[in-house]
Design an enzyme around this catalytic site. Structure first.
Site, short mmCIF file in Angstrom:
data_model
loop_
_atom_site.label_atom_id
_atom_site.label_comp_id
_atom_site.label_asym_id
_atom_site.label_seq_id
_atom_site.Cartn_x
_atom_site.Cartn_y
_atom_site.Cartn_z
N ASP A 1 -7.99 -5.20 0.99
CA ASP A 1 -8.59 -6.03 -0.07
C ASP A 1 -8.33 -7.51 0.15
O ASP A 1 -9.13 -8.35 -0.20
CB ASP A 1 -8.01 -5.63 -1.44
CG ASP A 1 -8.51 -4.27 -1.85
OD1 ASP A 1 -9.70 -4.14 -2.10
OD2 ASP A 1 -7.69 -3.34 -1.90
N HIS B 1 0.86 -1.18 0.00
CA HIS B 1 0.00 0.00 0.00
C HIS B 1 0.89 1.23 0.00
O HIS B 1 1.88 1.28 0.74
CB HIS B 1 -0.91 0.00 1.24
CG HIS B 1 -2.08 0.91 1.11
ND1 HIS B 1 -1.96 2.27 1.21
CD2 HIS B 1 -3.39 0.64 0.86
CE1 HIS B 1 -3.15 2.81 1.03
NE2 HIS B 1 -4.04 1.85 0.81
C1 LIG Z 1 -0.82 -0.78 -4.01
C2 LIG Z 1 0.42 -0.60 -4.87
C3 LIG Z 1 0.00 -0.23 -6.29
C4 LIG Z 1 1.27 0.54 -4.28
O1 LIG Z 1 2.26 0.76 -5.17
P1 LIG Z 1 3.41 1.86 -5.00
O2 LIG Z 1 3.26 2.64 -3.77
O3 LIG Z 1 3.46 2.60 -6.27
O4 LIG Z 1 4.67 0.96 -4.80
P2 LIG Z 1 5.56 0.43 -5.96
O5 LIG Z 1 4.70 -0.08 -7.08
O6 LIG Z 1 6.54 1.51 -6.30
O7 LIG Z 1 6.28 -0.79 -5.28
C5 LIG Z 1 7.42 -0.64 -4.44
C6 LIG Z 1 8.16 -1.96 -4.41
O8 LIG Z 1 7.38 -2.94 -3.76
C7 LIG Z 1 7.06 -4.00 -4.64
N1 LIG Z 1 5.68 -4.33 -4.44
C8 LIG Z 1 4.71 -3.50 -4.01
N2 LIG Z 1 3.55 -4.15 -3.92
C9 LIG Z 1 3.82 -5.42 -4.32
C10 LIG Z 1 3.02 -6.56 -4.44
N3 LIG Z 1 1.72 -6.52 -4.14
N4 LIG Z 1 3.59 -7.69 -4.86
C11 LIG Z 1 4.89 -7.75 -5.16
N5 LIG Z 1 5.70 -6.68 -5.07
C12 LIG Z 1 5.17 -5.54 -4.64
C13 LIG Z 1 7.30 -3.46 -6.03
O9 LIG Z 1 7.61 -4.47 -6.96
C14 LIG Z 1 8.45 -2.54 -5.78
O10 LIG Z 1 9.61 -3.30 -5.67
P3 LIG Z 1 10.95 -2.86 -6.40
O11 LIG Z 1 11.30 -1.54 -5.77
O12 LIG Z 1 11.90 -3.97 -6.10
O13 LIG Z 1 10.59 -2.72 -7.84
C15 LIG Z 1 1.27 -1.90 -4.87
O14 LIG Z 1 1.63 -2.24 -3.55
C16 LIG Z 1 0.55 -3.03 -5.56
O15 LIG Z 1 0.64 -3.17 -6.78
N6 LIG Z 1 -0.19 -3.89 -4.78
C17 LIG Z 1 -0.98 -4.93 -5.35
C18 LIG Z 1 -2.33 -4.38 -5.75
C19 LIG Z 1 -3.20 -4.08 -4.56
O16 LIG Z 1 -3.31 -4.88 -3.65
N7 LIG Z 1 -3.88 -2.95 -4.62
C20 LIG Z 1 -4.82 -2.55 -3.59
C21 LIG Z 1 -4.28 -1.43 -2.80
S1 LIG Z 1 -5.40 -1.05 -1.46
#
Ligand SMILES: CC(C)(COP(=O)(O)OP(=O)(O)OC[C@H]1O[C@@H](n2cnc3c(N)ncnc32)[C@H](O)[C@@H]1OP(=O)(O)O)[C@@H](O)C(=O)NCCC(=O)NCCS
Length: 403
Positions: A339, A287
């Protein structure tokens, strides 16, 4: 890939790849905040998420207090008015909301038609769009008119979701029962029978916890649309389109699909390891705001899932979810988000997999409408800027000289 005339779409991709891009340094003050991370885009008095300590407040009141003592309707009142209602105010509000639940026959017809052609989230987004147009007296400039629209949409949304569900299952339609609370009535319309007190409480608590969450992507989308002084229906439609994505509200369905795919406790480790090796996102984990302390809503949802599993005498989903959470924590130090546990909880409440994201929208409409009203009340067009990194000062080549 070809169009009807045989035009190869890939030829446009090649063209795009050939564009020379700017490579150089921009001044520090022109730094781009990818994904708007850490950027403050507005003042808001609706909710506060403190990711460092995993805390959430609605209008300054701790979500833990609300989860322990309140209902969805009470929280909606709080979000819209900034105040907790007195007993008589709450009673009158609940009666007024319940009286708005029924939907015109024409809307049912449209939804029935859409249910044959579109996936639920798309069908419901379109139906909400139609529903929202059904109010010629609406006037965005009057606060009471905005509140009326917010009540109208919030009250009717569960009716649309339940109707879609029963229609797509070939079941008889169940009309809303105004004697039941918002959450209990939703389960009643879905299943055609009253839920147990535990099921009604689980639904109400989940709706309360999902009602609002500050400037998440869909709320921001709603506010951007409202900031153009477009109507509330258009803003909600924008929000629904945004919520649908798997990185946002679509994650709950993805999380449940994953749990079913994993199936057994023995398969948890190999499944997660395979997914991470393939650089896949584990839906329901991570998150942007709760990286440090975890999602403040998770303990409540997890506890409710436990209680529902106890009622059913079957803890398989609970144990499976916990095992996944443990492995993802070990491998990636990522917390489960709301979620992740909400998905199996809704499954235990009999909500079909493809209605999990529409369900999220049905709760979040409370927060969306609060934000849209806040935006209208103190509006300035939201229009950010982008750092241009494309080609510059290119000569125009006449068409007969291009190769
Ligand atoms: C929610 C979300 C989009 C936040 O993304 P963000 O703040 O932009 O974080 P980032 O996408 O920059 O991710 C940071 C790091 O954590 C990793 N990461 C974050 N969420 C991850 C996940 N669910 N699974 C695997 N790796 C994850 C990314 O690969 C990244 O790693 P890296 O730096 O080695 O590339 C992300 O955690 C995600 O995609 N989660 C899954 C979808 C989800 O559950 N969404 C509901 C949110 S309430």
């Amino acid at each position: 890939m070809e169009t009807r005339t045989g035009f190869k779409v890939e030829s446009l991709l090649v063209l795009d790849n050939r564009l020379p891009m700017f490579v150089g340094e921009y001044p520090v003050e022109q730094q781009v905040h990818e994904g708007l991370e850490g950027v403050l885009v507005a003042r808001s008095a609706i909710s506060d998420v403190n990711g460092d300590i995993g805390a959430l407040q609605y209008r300054g009141i701790d979500i833990r207090e609300l989860a322990a003592h309140s209902t969805f309707e009470e929280v909606v009142y709080l979000l819209w008015t900034n105040e907790l209602p007195t007993p008589s105010q709450l009673e009158a509000f609940k009666i007024a909301l319940a009286a708005e639940r029924e939907v015109d026959a024409g809307i049912y017809e449209i939804l029935r038609f859409l249910s044959h052609y579109m996936k639920p989230m798309d069908a419901l987004r379109t139906a909400v769009s139609v529903l929202a147009s059904d109010n010629p007296g609406e006037d965005n400039t009057r606060p009471e008119s905005r509140l009326m629209k917010a009540m109208y949409l919030t009250a009717k949304f569960p009716t649309l979701v339940a109707y879609y569900c029963r229609e797509s299952q070939g079941k008889m339609w169940v009309h809303p029962d105004p004697r039941l609370g918002h959450a209990e009535n939703f389960l009643y319309m879905m299943h055609g029978k009253r839920p147990t007190p535990l099921e009604a409480r689980a639904m109400d608590l989940t709706m309360l916890l999902m009602a609002e969450h500050s400037f998440n992507a869909s709320t921001f989308a709603a506010r951007v649309t409202a900031s153009t002084l477009s109507d509330m229906g258009a803003a909600i439609t924008s929000a629904m389109g945004t919520l649908k994505g798997p990185l946002h509200g679509g994650a709950n369905q993805g999380a449940l699909e994953m749990l079913f795919e994993i199936g057994t406790l023995e398969n948890v480790e190999p499944y997660i390891d395979r997914a991470l090796a393939a650089k896949q996102r584990i839906l329901g984990f991570g998150h942007r705001i709760y990286r440090k302390a975890g999602d403040s809503r998770v303990p409540y949802i997890k506890d409710m899932l436990y209680q529902l599993c106890a009622q059913a005498g079957d803890f398989h989903l609970y144990e499976l979810a916990n095992a996944v959470a443990e492995v993802v924590w070990e491998r990636k130090r990522l917390f489960p988000n709301v979620d992740f546990y909400m998905a199996p909880l809704l499954h235990m409440l009999g909500i079909p997999m493809d209605l999990l994201t529409p369900f999220f929208a049905m709760c979040r409409i409370a927060g969306w409408t609060a934000h849209i009203m806040e935006q209208y009340a103190n509006n300035r067009l939201i229009r950010p800027n982008a750092l241009y990194v494309g080609p510059v000062e290119r000569p125009y080549i006449p068409i007969d000289q291009r190769v």
